[in-house]
Design a protein around this motif. Sequence first.
Motif, PDB file in Angstrom:
ATOM      1  N   ASP A  61      -3.032   0.798  -2.280  1.00 51.52           N
ATOM      2  CA  ASP A  61      -3.509  -0.258  -1.380  1.00 51.52           C
ATOM      3  C   ASP A  61      -4.675   0.237  -0.534  1.00 51.52           C
ATOM      4  N   TYR A  64       0.614 -10.919  -2.230  1.00 52.90           N
ATOM      5  CA  TYR A  64       0.599 -10.545  -0.825  1.00 52.90           C
ATOM      6  C   TYR A  64       0.293 -11.762   0.051  1.00 52.90           C
ATOM      7  N   ARG A  88       4.371  -8.047   1.238  1.00 49.50           N
ATOM      8  CA  ARG A  88       3.383  -7.391   2.079  1.00 49.50           C
ATOM      9  C   ARG A  88       2.328  -8.413   2.475  1.00 49.50           C
ATOM     10  N   VAL A 114      -2.676  -3.336   5.371  1.00 46.47           N
ATOM     11  CA  VAL A 114      -1.559  -3.869   4.597  1.00 46.47           C
ATOM     12  C   VAL A 114      -0.296  -3.605   5.399  1.00 46.47           C
ATOM     13  N   GLU A 163       3.959  -4.181   5.822  1.00 45.39           N
ATOM     14  CA  GLU A 163       5.241  -4.443   5.168  1.00 45.39           C
ATOM     15  C   GLU A 163       6.345  -4.342   6.209  1.00 45.39           C
TER      16      GLU A 163
END
Length: 275
Positions: free
Chosen positions: A15, A71, A89, A115, A117
């Motif tokens: 990522d 995502y 995410r 990113v 999560e």
Amino acid sequence: MPEADAQSLPSPEEDLALLRDAAREAGRIAMGYFGKDPQVWIKEGTSPVSEADYAADRFLRETLLEARPGYGWLSEETADDLGRLKAPRTFVVDPIDGTRAFIAGNPVWCVSVAVVEQGRSLAGVLDCPARGEVFWATRGGGAFLDGRRLDVATTGSQPSIAGPKPLIDRLDPGLIARSRRVDYVPSLAYRLAMIADGRIDASFVKSDSHDWDLAAAALILEEAGGTLLDSGGDMPRFATERIRHGELVAGSGELLRKLFRVIAGPEDVQAQMPV
């Protein structure tokens, strides 16, 4: 991306590579408008947005979601879709953090992409093209500026403190007397990165910052050995239903504790003190 379990998701490093490439190109797009009197609109009363913000945001959304269609998406310049809460995410994006500086021709602005999560940033990038700097971090992988690993400063006898004057003025008078107040930094993300890089020691953050201001920079700060805390002594969570934050403090060690006492609630401050 179809519904996926954690094992089938890309690694934070994968990522990060995506974020770095996308942020670099978004910065190049923004630089095409920098210093060239871009068209500007006013949103939410007094907040400016330029055609460069929209152009960079459009590129980032198309590029990142094409690469990771499963995502979620949260950006300052895109209407929020709470459907993102179902995604494993979420991209958290500010296409130009420091728009006022950008419009004024001040180089202290950056493309901020992260990113997230389960409320925590896994990878983050601040690409600051007008300054020729790129900060990045992955959770557990350290924080870097142009390949150089970052560490917060060891606070000396004359710490440098940034943030709003009314908050700084609430510090212990002895600390105020021996501290250096940092001049205004127009990009909040960049200000937090300055702490990660050891250029300044700590900062207050006034109420009403948003996830897109913080998600990438908070990870960079944390991986450099610092912390961003709210008034309850917790690290903020990102990409939840609540995306706006109250007063925050950033820094490390005993100096962070002293700043924290200023914003802590009236209940037992000692019990809330960060570790």
